[in-house]
Design a protein around this motif. Structure first.
Motif, PDB file in Angstrom:
ATOM      1  N   UNK A  75       0.572  -3.749   8.759  1.00 52.01           N
ATOM      2  CA  UNK A  75       1.222  -3.567   7.460  1.00 52.01           C
ATOM      3  C   UNK A  75       0.188  -3.534   6.334  1.00 52.01           C
ATOM      4  N   UNK A  76      -0.782  -4.419   6.412  1.00 53.09           N
ATOM      5  CA  UNK A  76      -1.831  -4.459   5.390  1.00 53.09           C
ATOM      6  C   UNK A  76      -2.626  -3.159   5.391  1.00 53.09           C
ATOM      7  N   UNK A  77      -2.926  -2.650   6.584  1.00 50.22           N
ATOM      8  CA  UNK A  77      -3.656  -1.380   6.671  1.00 50.22           C
ATOM      9  C   UNK A  77      -2.866  -0.257   6.031  1.00 50.22           C
ATOM     10  N   UNK A  78      -1.573  -0.214   6.268  1.00 56.89           N
ATOM     11  CA  UNK A  78      -0.731   0.819   5.682  1.00 56.89           C
ATOM     12  C   UNK A  78      -0.703   0.705   4.165  1.00 56.89           C
ATOM     13  N   UNK A  79      -0.608  -0.509   3.668  1.00 57.15           N
ATOM     14  CA  UNK A  79      -0.559  -0.712   2.217  1.00 57.15           C
ATOM     15  C   UNK A  79      -1.886  -0.342   1.556  1.00 57.15           C
ATOM     16  N   UNK A  80      -2.987  -0.729   2.184  1.00 56.08           N
ATOM     17  CA  UNK A  80      -4.305  -0.392   1.631  1.00 56.08           C
ATOM     18  C   UNK A  80      -4.503   1.125   1.597  1.00 56.08           C
ATOM     19  N   UNK A  81      -4.112   1.795   2.680  1.00 53.60           N
ATOM     20  CA  UNK A  81      -4.215   3.253   2.701  1.00 53.60           C
ATOM     21  C   UNK A  81      -3.329   3.870   1.626  1.00 53.60           C
ATOM     22  N   UNK A  82      -2.150   3.300   1.414  1.00 54.52           N
ATOM     23  CA  UNK A  82      -1.253   3.798   0.370  1.00 54.52           C
ATOM     24  C   UNK A  82      -1.856   3.650  -1.011  1.00 54.52           C
ATOM     25  N   UNK A  83      -2.487   2.500  -1.266  1.00 53.44           N
ATOM     26  CA  UNK A  83      -3.139   2.285  -2.564  1.00 53.44           C
ATOM     27  C   UNK A  83      -4.276   3.281  -2.754  1.00 53.44           C
ATOM     28  N   UNK A  84      -5.074   3.482  -1.718  1.00 53.12           N
ATOM     29  CA  UNK A  84      -6.185   4.431  -1.809  1.00 53.12           C
ATOM     30  C   UNK A  84      -5.683   5.834  -2.118  1.00 53.12           C
ATOM     31  N   UNK A  85      -4.631   6.260  -1.439  1.00 58.14           N
ATOM     32  CA  UNK A  85      -4.095   7.597  -1.674  1.00 58.14           C
ATOM     33  C   UNK A  85      -3.502   7.716  -3.076  1.00 58.14           C
ATOM     34  N   UNK A  86      -2.840   6.659  -3.539  1.00 56.33           N
ATOM     35  CA  UNK A  86      -2.294   6.668  -4.893  1.00 56.33           C
ATOM     36  C   UNK A  86      -3.398   6.830  -5.927  1.00 56.33           C
ATOM     37  N   UNK A  87      -4.496   6.105  -5.754  1.00 57.31           N
ATOM     38  CA  UNK A  87      -5.609   6.193  -6.702  1.00 57.31           C
ATOM     39  C   UNK A  87      -6.276   7.564  -6.644  1.00 57.31           C
ATOM     40  N   UNK A  88      -6.390   8.138  -5.442  1.00 61.30           N
ATOM     41  CA  UNK A  88      -6.972   9.484  -5.321  1.00 61.30           C
ATOM     42  C   UNK A  88      -6.116  10.497  -6.064  1.00 61.30           C
ATOM     43  N   UNK A  89      -4.810  10.435  -5.869  1.00 64.14           N
ATOM     44  CA  UNK A  89      -3.899  11.369  -6.542  1.00 64.14           C
ATOM     45  C   UNK A  89      -3.938  11.159  -8.050  1.00 64.14           C
ATOM     46  N   UNK A  90      -3.892   9.894  -8.488  1.00 58.76           N
ATOM     47  CA  UNK A  90      -3.897   9.606  -9.922  1.00 58.76           C
ATOM     48  C   UNK A  90      -5.200  10.072 -10.569  1.00 58.76           C
ATOM     49  N   UNK A  91      -6.338   9.773  -9.930  1.00 66.33           N
ATOM     50  CA  UNK A  91      -7.626  10.142 -10.507  1.00 66.33           C
ATOM     51  C   UNK A  91      -7.821  11.657 -10.494  1.00 66.33           C
ATOM     52  N   UNK A  92      -7.481  12.296  -9.378  1.00 66.14           N
ATOM     53  CA  UNK A  92      -7.645  13.745  -9.290  1.00 66.14           C
ATOM     54  C   UNK A  92      -6.769  14.483 -10.281  1.00 66.14           C
TER      55      UNK A  92
END
Length: 233
Positions: free
Chosen positions: A15-32
């Motif tokens: 679950x933690x791995x899924x959440x961390x990956x979700x945060x990373x993807x959110x930041x990539x989308x937001x920054x891009x």
């Protein structure tokens, strides 16, 4: 009936791995999408300031479209509509390189550019006309005056609105879930489906979105203080 147990999620490595990956993807989308939006906003502002009435009306039409069509509809238009019109080679490349995230960045960036452009235009309009005249009198060209004199002041004046729309852009990244992007909201939903703990999962999402939004607002406040000090010199 299950009791409240947030630790049950936090201690699960998957679950933690899924959440961390979700945060990373959110930041990539937001920054891009932020980079795309800000770059395009400057272009839209410069085009709108040209003497051409056609160019000005084109920018106004662009802004009106993106401000009046729901962001979710724009994302779906890009992912399900425009992507289907692309050549098969391009579709294949996107399929192999996380095309959902690419279209999310494009859709959110193009939409947010309309808001950033209006923020910058408001900041520019708040500058006294004498500033432009003084810059030209000192030998600056139009481009040089905009770059070195007017735009820094416009950004400083527009900073509160730009920060607010940056936070909105970050929150709107959750809409990318609708086109299959594995961002934070998508990850939380997957955790909820696997753990059967809806309250705990969405409570985590609430805390994380709130934390990042507050961080952006704090960073904006810090930049605002720095900009006021720089402007006072």
């Amino acid at each position: 009936m299950k009791g409240f147990d947030l630790i049950a999620i936090l201690l699960n490595a998957e679950f933690v791995r899924m959440l961390v990956h979700g945060v990373q993807m959110t930041l990539v989308i937001a920054f891009g999408s932020w980079l795309l939006a800000m770059s395009l906003a400057v272009v839209l502002l410069v085009v709108r300031l040209t003497p051409s009435r056609v160019a000005e009306r084109g920018v106004i039409a662009y802004i009106s479209y993106h401000q009046n069509v729901p962001t979710l509809v724009q994302l779906m238009l890009w992912y399900f509509g425009i992507s289907s019109l692309m050549p098969n080679a391009v579709q294949g490349w996107l399929g192999e390189h996380n095309g959902e995230a690419v279209f999310a960045i494009i859709g959110l960036g193009l939409c947010q550019a309309a808001y950033f452009s209006e923020d910058l235009r408001s900041g520019l309009r708040s500058i006294p006309a004498g500033q432009a005249e003084a810059a030209r009198a000192l030998g600056h060209s139009y481009v040089s005056a905009m770059r070195h004199v007017l735009m820094p002041q416009a950004v400083r004046n527009a900073l509160p609105a730009l920060v607010n729309h940056t936070v909105s852009l970050f929150k709107n990244s959750s809409l990318a879930m609708a086109i299959g992007v594995a961002e934070l909201t998508h990850a939380v939903k997957e955790v909820e489906n696997l753990s059967f703990r809806a309250f705990e999962a969405y409570l985590l999402a609430t805390i994380m979105y709130l934390a990042f939004s507050l961080l952006f607002m704090m960073a904006g406040a810090w930049l605002g203080r720095r900009a006021r000090v720089a402007g006072a010199r």
